[in-house]
Every structure is written in C-alpha cells, then in structure tokens.
Design a protein around this motif. Sequence first.
Motif, PDB file in Angstrom:
ATOM      1  N   UNK A   5       0.817  -1.211   0.000  1.00  0.00           N
ATOM      2  CA  UNK A   5       0.000   0.000   0.000  1.00  0.00           C
ATOM      3  C   UNK A   5       0.846   1.254   0.000  1.00  0.00           C
ATOM      4  N   UNK A   6       2.131   1.123   0.402  1.00  0.00           N
ATOM      5  CA  UNK A   6       2.999   2.283   0.458  1.00  0.00           C
ATOM      6  C   UNK A   6       3.789   2.492  -0.833  1.00  0.00           C
ATOM      7  N   UNK A   7       3.867   1.445  -1.662  1.00  0.00           N
ATOM      8  CA  UNK A   7       4.725   1.518  -2.842  1.00  0.00           C
ATOM      9  C   UNK A   7       4.285   2.629  -3.789  1.00  0.00           C
ATOM     10  N   UNK A   8       2.966   2.803  -3.938  1.00  0.00           N
ATOM     11  CA  UNK A   8       2.477   3.769  -4.929  1.00  0.00           C
ATOM     12  C   UNK A   8       2.881   5.197  -4.589  1.00  0.00           C
ATOM     13  N   UNK A  11       8.917   7.253  -4.839  1.00  0.00           N
ATOM     14  CA  UNK A  11       9.527   7.673  -6.096  1.00  0.00           C
ATOM     15  C   UNK A  11       9.868   6.456  -6.937  1.00  0.00           C
ATOM     16  N   UNK A  12      10.047   6.689  -8.238  1.00  0.00           N
ATOM     17  CA  UNK A  12      10.324   5.596  -9.169  1.00  0.00           C
ATOM     18  C   UNK A  12      11.520   4.760  -8.703  1.00  0.00           C
ATOM     19  N   UNK A  13      12.614   5.408  -8.350  1.00  0.00           N
ATOM     20  CA  UNK A  13      13.811   4.683  -7.956  1.00  0.00           C
ATOM     21  C   UNK A  13      13.607   3.840  -6.716  1.00  0.00           C
ATOM     22  N   UNK A  14      12.840   4.345  -5.764  1.00  0.00           N
ATOM     23  CA  UNK A  14      12.553   3.570  -4.558  1.00  0.00           C
ATOM     24  C   UNK A  14      11.743   2.330  -4.903  1.00  0.00           C
ATOM     25  N   UNK A  20      13.212  -4.927  -6.886  1.00  0.00           N
ATOM     26  CA  UNK A  20      14.450  -5.701  -7.087  1.00  0.00           C
ATOM     27  C   UNK A  20      14.754  -6.554  -5.859  1.00  0.00           C
ATOM     28  N   UNK A  21      14.623  -5.971  -4.689  1.00  0.00           N
ATOM     29  CA  UNK A  21      14.921  -6.700  -3.454  1.00  0.00           C
ATOM     30  C   UNK A  21      13.954  -7.855  -3.257  1.00  0.00           C
ATOM     31  N   UNK A  46      18.453   5.794  -6.163  1.00  0.00           N
ATOM     32  CA  UNK A  46      18.628   6.923  -5.253  1.00  0.00           C
ATOM     33  C   UNK A  46      18.040   8.219  -5.799  1.00  0.00           C
ATOM     34  N   UNK A  47      17.496   8.156  -7.018  1.00  0.00           N
ATOM     35  CA  UNK A  47      16.858   9.334  -7.582  1.00  0.00           C
ATOM     36  C   UNK A  47      17.804  10.295  -8.270  1.00  0.00           C
ATOM     37  N   UNK A  48      19.103   9.936  -8.372  1.00  0.00           N
ATOM     38  CA  UNK A  48      20.061  10.776  -9.098  1.00  0.00           C
ATOM     39  C   UNK A  48      19.672  10.807 -10.579  1.00  0.00           C
ATOM     40  N   UNK A  49      19.309   9.625 -11.098  1.00  0.00           N
ATOM     41  CA  UNK A  49      18.732   9.525 -12.443  1.00  0.00           C
ATOM     42  C   UNK A  49      17.226   9.405 -12.264  1.00  0.00           C
TER      43      UNK A  49
END
Length: 410
Positions: A5-8, A11-14, A20-21, A46-49
């Motif tokens: 429920x928290x994923x949405x 941020x994209x990178x998170x 992945x994990x 990390x949101x750098x990209x």
Amino acid sequence: MPDDTEVSALAFGQRVQILRTRRGMTRPVLGGLLGKSPSWVKQVERGVIHVPPLPMILRIAEVLRVRNLSDLTGDQSMPMELFIGPGHPLLPAVRAAVDAFPLADDRPAPDAAHLRARLAHAWTARHSAPNHRDVIGRLLPNLILDGQLAVRQADTAADRRAAQSLLAEVYSLSQFFLAYQPDSALLWRVAERGMVAAQESEDPHALGMAAWLAAEAHRDAAHYDGADAVVQRCLHHLQPQLADGSDQVLAIAGALQVAAGYTAARRGDTGTAWGWWDKADKASKALPEGYYHPVTSFSRAIMGAHAVTLAVELHAGGESVRQATRADAKCIPSRPRRARHRIEEARAYQLDGKPETALETLDKAHTNAPETVQYNGYARRIILEETEAKAPGRRQRAADLAVKVGVLAA
C-alpha cells in the motif's frame, strides 16, 4: 520495507529498489540484464537519475516481472497489464467448472478410454489452432466435470489412480487456457489441484507434467526458489525410472531439465543454464526422431527453440541471434509453440539492435497464431517500445501491429 500500500507513494527509484529486493536480485544482476552498470542502477534507485524513457521502463518491468506498469511508475491513471493478456470470453465458463462442487451425479462417468480419446483430441486441436483458447475453452468445462466424476465413481484403487492421472492431465490442459489471463488465483488453484491429482495417481508422467507446469507458474511469478525446488524434487523422483521409462516419462524429464535451465537463465547464471540445456539435449536424442510431447512440446525439434530462449533470457544479444539463425521454426509442429518461438526470435533481434527484424518476426508470429502474440508480455513490450521509435516507418509499423494485437485502440 514498505508494504504494497505504500509503494504507490514512493519515487520511481525507490520502487525499483523494493521490487528488485523482493526478487532477490542484486544491483549487478539487474544492471547486467538491462545492459547497464551497477552504479547506474544505484543512481536510479537513489533518484540521481530520474524516471527513464518508456523503452527502459518496459525493460525494467520485464526483468523484474512487473505485471502492471503502474506498480513500477506509480501512475495509477494509466494501468498497463504487461504480462497479463485480456480475459477470454470463455474464462467464466471454465472458472465455473473449476469452482463447481458436485457431490452427486446420477449419470455414469465416461470410461478411461473415452476420456483419454477426448484429451488426445483436445491436445491435437490446441496445437493446430491459431487461437487455441477458443478451442480448448469450449472443451474444458465438460472435461473438468467428467474427469472429477470419473474419480468419484472409480470402483477399484487401480481405477481411481488411472482416473486421477487423467484428471491431472485435464488440469494441465486447463493451465494452458488460464495462463496470462487476469485470474492468477484461479491458475494457482488449478495448478495445485493438478499436483494433488498427480500425486494420488502415482503416475510418474502425471507427476512430471504437474511439476513442469508448477515450475512454469513459479518462474512467471518470479518465485525462482520455488521453481527450482519443484523441478529438482521431481527429477530426483523420476531418476530411477529413466533407464527403462516410456517415451512420455523420458520427455517429461527432459522438459524439467529445460525448465531448470530457464530458471537459471532468468537468474543470470549462464553456466548452469547451458549445463541444463546440454542434459536436455541429450535426453531429446534418446527419443524417436518424430516424437513430440503433447503437453511440454519436448522433442528433438524443440531444442533449437529452447537454445534461443536461454540466450535471450541471459540477455546475450549476439548469441541469441546466432541460435535463432540455427533454429528451424518450420520443424515445430505446434502452431502456438511455433509462434512462441517467433516471439523469442523477435526478442533476440531486438536485443541485438535489429528492431526492424524484430517487428517483422512478430508479424510472422501474429500471422501464425494471433492469440499467442496477444497474450505474450514480451511481444507486447517490444511492440509498445517500438511505438516510441524515432524512425517514422518503424513507429508506424509498430503502431499498426499494436492495434492488431489489441495493445492500442484503433
């Protein structure tokens, strides 16, 4: 770790990092499968990209087995079921047969020979049909109910085991209808019933079929440990029977070896993947030249197609094209399996930087078996990606194919 429920809200990178994990995948493995470095993956997470272009989003979704793109992008206004096809019109009838709970039936159950003949007809019809769900979807409801009835009315233990073997095969056929449809719970329920019926039958071939399909379901859900466990235990069980086993038992063991190779390739383990392929290739050579297993398609004729898929799953573009060049699609007698091979060839060509050839190959697959392309997530991903191509001609060709497949509205 955040729950679903928290994923949405992330941020994209998170989201990439969480998904992945959950897949048990390291940054080097994900980067390798995407053709990127581990540091690139780290920068994305990390949101750098920031959010990459659509083609890369589609590739990340494919590697992480994200079924709905909104789970990856967070954009709930544009859900896209990438690895789930449309619901077939006959799905409700098949679901009703699976969900039925009959306790009594006055009519006599069909005998084993009759059920076996109907199953053989159903497999033959599936392999020859351009839209196999249309064919087997009409046959399955009665096959399911009659198979259950045969088990309930069996007079002896031997008759009951024989009926359970046939019922397990009916459930195997059901999984081909249900695969990639929007009812994964029903697919898993059928897979589990098939496994129980196979165990009750004590038939090694039925056990092998159930294990092979269970491994496919586990791998498609990215449960790689589950897929490996099912295959390894079944191969261990079958091993003492291979020396003098029937062609069916030898073929199902070979199919399980290929399944183990596919799972290793999905993990990025090149040596293990090709090691399993070598074992399966040896097993195929022990079968008669014209033999073709009706459930798994395992045969001498299919090994070239399996080699293409292994190379593609390992994201080895040049090797996958070399294998595609060597494989002979015309020798595969099943229309849907031949179309599936064409899709794997298209994946190979796109990996190798030949998108025009990839689209041309998907066109061939669609001509051969339209439904196979319509329900295949890899085909849908390639088509969607190429609708963003810079070359106008390729973009238009992809858009036309997208309309035919049903990915885009006309």
